[in-house]
Write a protein that holds these residues in place. Structure first.
Motif, short mmCIF file in Angstrom:
data_model
loop_
_atom_site.label_atom_id
_atom_site.label_comp_id
_atom_site.label_asym_id
_atom_site.label_seq_id
_atom_site.Cartn_x
_atom_site.Cartn_y
_atom_site.Cartn_z
N UNK A 230 0.82 -1.22 0.00
CA UNK A 230 0.00 0.00 0.00
C UNK A 230 0.85 1.26 0.00
N UNK A 231 1.91 1.26 0.80
CA UNK A 231 2.80 2.42 0.84
C UNK A 231 3.45 2.67 -0.52
N UNK A 232 3.97 1.61 -1.11
CA UNK A 232 4.65 1.76 -2.41
C UNK A 232 3.67 2.13 -3.53
N UNK A 233 2.48 1.57 -3.47
CA UNK A 233 1.46 1.92 -4.48
C UNK A 233 1.07 3.39 -4.34
N UNK A 234 0.96 3.86 -3.10
CA UNK A 234 0.64 5.27 -2.89
C UNK A 234 1.73 6.17 -3.46
N UNK A 235 2.99 5.80 -3.22
CA UNK A 235 4.10 6.59 -3.76
C UNK A 235 4.14 6.54 -5.28
N UNK A 236 3.87 5.36 -5.84
CA UNK A 236 3.85 5.25 -7.31
C UNK A 236 2.72 6.08 -7.92
N UNK A 237 1.56 6.04 -7.27
CA UNK A 237 0.43 6.81 -7.81
C UNK A 237 0.72 8.30 -7.76
N UNK A 238 1.44 8.74 -6.75
CA UNK A 238 1.84 10.14 -6.66
C UNK A 238 2.87 10.48 -7.73
N UNK A 239 3.88 9.63 -7.88
CA UNK A 239 4.98 9.93 -8.79
C UNK A 239 4.59 9.75 -10.28
N UNK A 240 3.92 8.64 -10.60
CA UNK A 240 3.64 8.33 -12.00
C UNK A 240 2.29 8.85 -12.48
N UNK A 241 1.30 8.92 -11.59
CA UNK A 241 -0.05 9.27 -12.01
C UNK A 241 -0.51 10.62 -11.46
#
Length: 133
Positions: A68-79
């Motif tokens: 969940x933490x990594x997905x949140x960071x990815x959604x911030x960075x990539x999306x």
């Protein structure tokens, strides 16, 4: 160490799988769903390997929490998704929970080892007294 590496691979493939949901909902749904299904299957395989040695509660907490933490960071960075104060508080709470789960498990294991090392009842001492006398 092998089992922790399997857990790490399970987390990475789960995060990759979830990130393909965005593709599945966008321009390439067939490719997105296909990659998502393949990667989540691989993630579950790695997770099943990890729980051979890591307690299930710990492995699942780490898999889901770090995922969940990594997905949140990815959604911030990539999306370009935003981080509100509530999201940041939730992420901090999640991390605190993971730390507490790990500490609790380590304390529980330590206590079990101590209990095994020392007999706790007179009944457990009787076989030794019978043989020794």
């Amino acid at each position: 160490m092998y089992y922790w590496f399997m857990l790490f691979l399970a987390i990475i493939t789960e995060v990759a799988s979830t990130s393909f949901m965005k593709m599945a909902s966008g321009s390439s749904p067939v490719m997105g769903y296909t990659l998502m299904a393949i990667l989540i299957s691989i993630s579950y395989f790695f997770l099943s390997q990890a729980v051979r040695n890591i307690p299930l509660a710990i492995a699942y907490t780490m898999w889901e929490g770090l995922g969940l933490l990594l997905i949140s960071l990815m959604s911030w960075y990539f999306f370009d998704e935003t981080f509100s104060t509530n999201k940041l508080i939730a992420m901090a709470s999640l991390m605190t929970g993971m730390v507490l789960m790990n500490l609790g498990e380590k304390l529980s294991e330590k206590q079990e080892q101590e209990n095994k090392a020392q007999p706790t009842t007179e009944k457990e001492l009787q076989p030794c007294q019978t043989i020794c006398n």
